[in-house]
Design a protein around this motif. Structure first.
Motif, PDB file in Angstrom:
ATOM      1  N   PHE A 130       0.834  -1.198   0.000  1.00  0.00           N
ATOM      2  CA  PHE A 130       0.000   0.000   0.000  1.00  0.00           C
ATOM      3  C   PHE A 130       0.875   1.257   0.000  1.00  0.00           C
ATOM      4  N   SER A 131       1.990   1.215   0.729  1.00  0.00           N
ATOM      5  CA  SER A 131       2.903   2.360   0.774  1.00  0.00           C
ATOM      6  C   SER A 131       3.489   2.651  -0.598  1.00  0.00           C
ATOM      7  N   ARG A 132       3.790   1.588  -1.342  1.00  0.00           N
ATOM      8  CA  ARG A 132       4.317   1.779  -2.706  1.00  0.00           C
ATOM      9  C   ARG A 132       3.270   2.474  -3.579  1.00  0.00           C
ATOM     10  N   LEU A 133       2.033   2.017  -3.432  1.00  0.00           N
ATOM     11  CA  LEU A 133       0.917   2.592  -4.184  1.00  0.00           C
ATOM     12  C   LEU A 133       0.741   4.073  -3.844  1.00  0.00           C
ATOM     13  N   MET A 134       0.809   4.400  -2.552  1.00  0.00           N
ATOM     14  CA  MET A 134       0.619   5.781  -2.107  1.00  0.00           C
ATOM     15  C   MET A 134       1.772   6.673  -2.577  1.00  0.00           C
ATOM     16  N   ALA A 135       2.990   6.133  -2.588  1.00  0.00           N
ATOM     17  CA  ALA A 135       4.136   6.919  -3.062  1.00  0.00           C
ATOM     18  C   ALA A 135       3.952   7.279  -4.537  1.00  0.00           C
ATOM     19  N   GLN A 136       3.405   6.339  -5.309  1.00  0.00           N
ATOM     20  CA  GLN A 136       3.116   6.630  -6.724  1.00  0.00           C
ATOM     21  C   GLN A 136       2.024   7.689  -6.829  1.00  0.00           C
ATOM     22  N   ASP A 137       1.008   7.554  -5.970  1.00  0.00           N
ATOM     23  CA  ASP A 137      -0.080   8.538  -5.987  1.00  0.00           C
ATOM     24  C   ASP A 137       0.403   9.926  -5.560  1.00  0.00           C
ATOM     25  N   ASP A 138       1.387   9.971  -4.688  1.00  0.00           N
ATOM     26  CA  ASP A 138       1.929  11.269  -4.259  1.00  0.00           C
ATOM     27  C   ASP A 138       2.552  12.014  -5.440  1.00  0.00           C
ATOM     28  N   VAL A 139       3.188  11.271  -6.331  1.00  0.00           N
ATOM     29  CA  VAL A 139       3.777  11.899  -7.522  1.00  0.00           C
ATOM     30  C   VAL A 139       2.653  12.438  -8.407  1.00  0.00           C
ATOM     31  N   LYS A 140       1.581  11.636  -8.515  1.00  0.00           N
ATOM     32  CA  LYS A 140       0.410  12.050  -9.299  1.00  0.00           C
ATOM     33  C   LYS A 140      -0.211  13.311  -8.698  1.00  0.00           C
ATOM     34  N   THR A 141      -0.371  13.324  -7.373  1.00  0.00           N
ATOM     35  CA  THR A 141      -0.957  14.477  -6.671  1.00  0.00           C
ATOM     36  C   THR A 141      -0.142  15.738  -6.933  1.00  0.00           C
ATOM     37  N   ALA A 142       1.178  15.614  -6.775  1.00  0.00           N
ATOM     38  CA  ALA A 142       2.054  16.767  -6.988  1.00  0.00           C
ATOM     39  C   ALA A 142       1.898  17.291  -8.410  1.00  0.00           C
ATOM     40  N   SER A 143       1.755  16.365  -9.347  1.00  0.00           N
ATOM     41  CA  SER A 143       1.603  16.752 -10.751  1.00  0.00           C
ATOM     42  C   SER A 143       0.255  17.435 -10.987  1.00  0.00           C
ATOM     43  N   VAL A 144      -0.807  16.855 -10.423  1.00  0.00           N
ATOM     44  CA  VAL A 144      -2.152  17.411 -10.594  1.00  0.00           C
ATOM     45  C   VAL A 144      -2.231  18.834 -10.040  1.00  0.00           C
ATOM     46  N   TRP A 145      -1.580  19.062  -8.891  1.00  0.00           N
ATOM     47  CA  TRP A 145      -1.633  20.388  -8.260  1.00  0.00           C
ATOM     48  C   TRP A 145      -0.525  21.310  -8.744  1.00  0.00           C
ATOM     49  N   GLY A 146       0.312  20.764  -9.643  1.00  0.00           N
ATOM     50  CA  GLY A 146       1.338  21.611 -10.254  1.00  0.00           C
ATOM     51  C   GLY A 146       2.495  21.961  -9.328  1.00  0.00           C
ATOM     52  N   TYR A 147       2.734  21.096  -8.303  1.00  0.00           N
ATOM     53  CA  TYR A 147       3.843  21.391  -7.385  1.00  0.00           C
ATOM     54  C   TYR A 147       5.173  20.892  -7.918  1.00  0.00           C
TER      55      TYR A 147
END
Length: 293
Positions: free
Chosen positions: A249-266
């Motif tokens: 699950f942590s691996r999945l969330m780490a991938q999602d964190d990259v997606k989140t940063a991209s979506v919010w333009g950080y």
């Protein structure tokens, strides 16, 4: 001169009226910038209007509170490694199955409480709410909560204060994000908490809470209207096995964190769409060193 209004005319009118209100709300909010501007999409404005029965003034007040909360709490900037210890027991996680409408499912297991700091617990839950929203399919705006009470006892029952704060955040800052909350086989001990907690719920949220009892005909029908029994874990009366693997699950969330940063333009990912494109390839979990320039 007057003609009978057909139902589809009425439909058109009500959606036009709604569009007018969305625009009124947009104008009333005034210019926004940064994350607030991105948050306040038309779909977002509609959710706040819906939550306030399409009263523009009330929706504006509610949305301004959320904008204020989001700019200080910064939910979209929380990263998994900051809250991962809260998730070790699997007390809240995103299920690997969806409901029949393709909605994200969050599984909450209050009996698996593993920490004692309510601020951190709520921060972890907010992270999971943001993650559920991030993973909604196109055209779907709502998530499903499934609550499994296995292991709940007097020693780990949810404190009223924490329950109240959780409800406030969900109702005030994630309006119309919850499709339904399914409380599976709640024990007697929860009933005492529910007697208090239900007074914190607004009518819309209250109507979304369903108590599900095994071997109860209405409960079984409700569950099968939402889920395919094959996907459903045994803990919720289905045939599947519920597993929570924290490392996976942590691996999945780490991938999602990259997606989140991209979506919010950080953090810029790739070159397309002005750098806001979602990563096509699942990135490696959290690179520690910055890439050499």
């Amino acid at each position: 001169m007057f003609r009978r209004r057909h139902s589809h005319d009425h439909q058109d009118n009500s959606s036009l009226e709604q569009d007018v209100k969305v625009n009124e709300l947009k104008t009333a909010l005034g210019p926004l910038s940064g994350a607030s501007a991105q948050y306040c999409s038309d779909a977002c404005l509609r959710r706040y209007l819906e939550a306030r029965n399409w009263n523009v003034d009330k929706a504006k007040k509610m949305l301004e509170e959320s904008i204020k909360w989001r700019s200080s709490y910064q939910p979209e900037k929380i990263r998994w490694h900051e809250v991962a210890n809260e998730g070790e027991s699997g007390k809240v996680f995103r299920a690997n199955f969806h409901d029949r409408q393709g909605r994200t499912v969050l599984i909450l297991r209050p009996g698996m409480q593993n920490t004692s700091n309510p601020e951190n617990q709520i921060r972890h839950l907010v992270y999971m709410l943001e993650n559920a929203v991030l993973n909604l399919p196109e055209g779907q705006e709502q998530m499903v909560w499934m609550i499994d009470f296995t292991g709940l006892s007097l020693s780990n029952n949810v404190p009223v204060k924490t329950a109240r704060e959780t409800i406030n955040i969900l109702q005030n800052h994630y309006p119309e994000r919850l499709a339904i909350a399914l409380l599976y086989n709640p024990p007697r001990i929860f009933e005492a908490l529910w007697k208090i907690v239900k007074y914190f719920l607004d009518t819309k949220t209250f109507n979304k809470v369903k108590f599900i009892y095994p071997k109860n005909k209405d409960s079984s029908e409700l569950m099968s209207s939402y889920f395919d029994v094959e996907n459903l874990p045994a803990e919720f009366g289905g045939n599947a096995k519920m597993q929570y693997d924290h490392e996976e699950f942590s691996r999945l969330m780490a991938q999602d964190d990259v997606k989140t940063a991209s979506v919010w333009g950080y953090e810029k990912v790739g070159h397309g769409n002005g750098g806001y494109s979602r990563a096509e390839v699942a990135p490696e979990p959290l690179p520690l060193a910055p890439p050499a320039s």
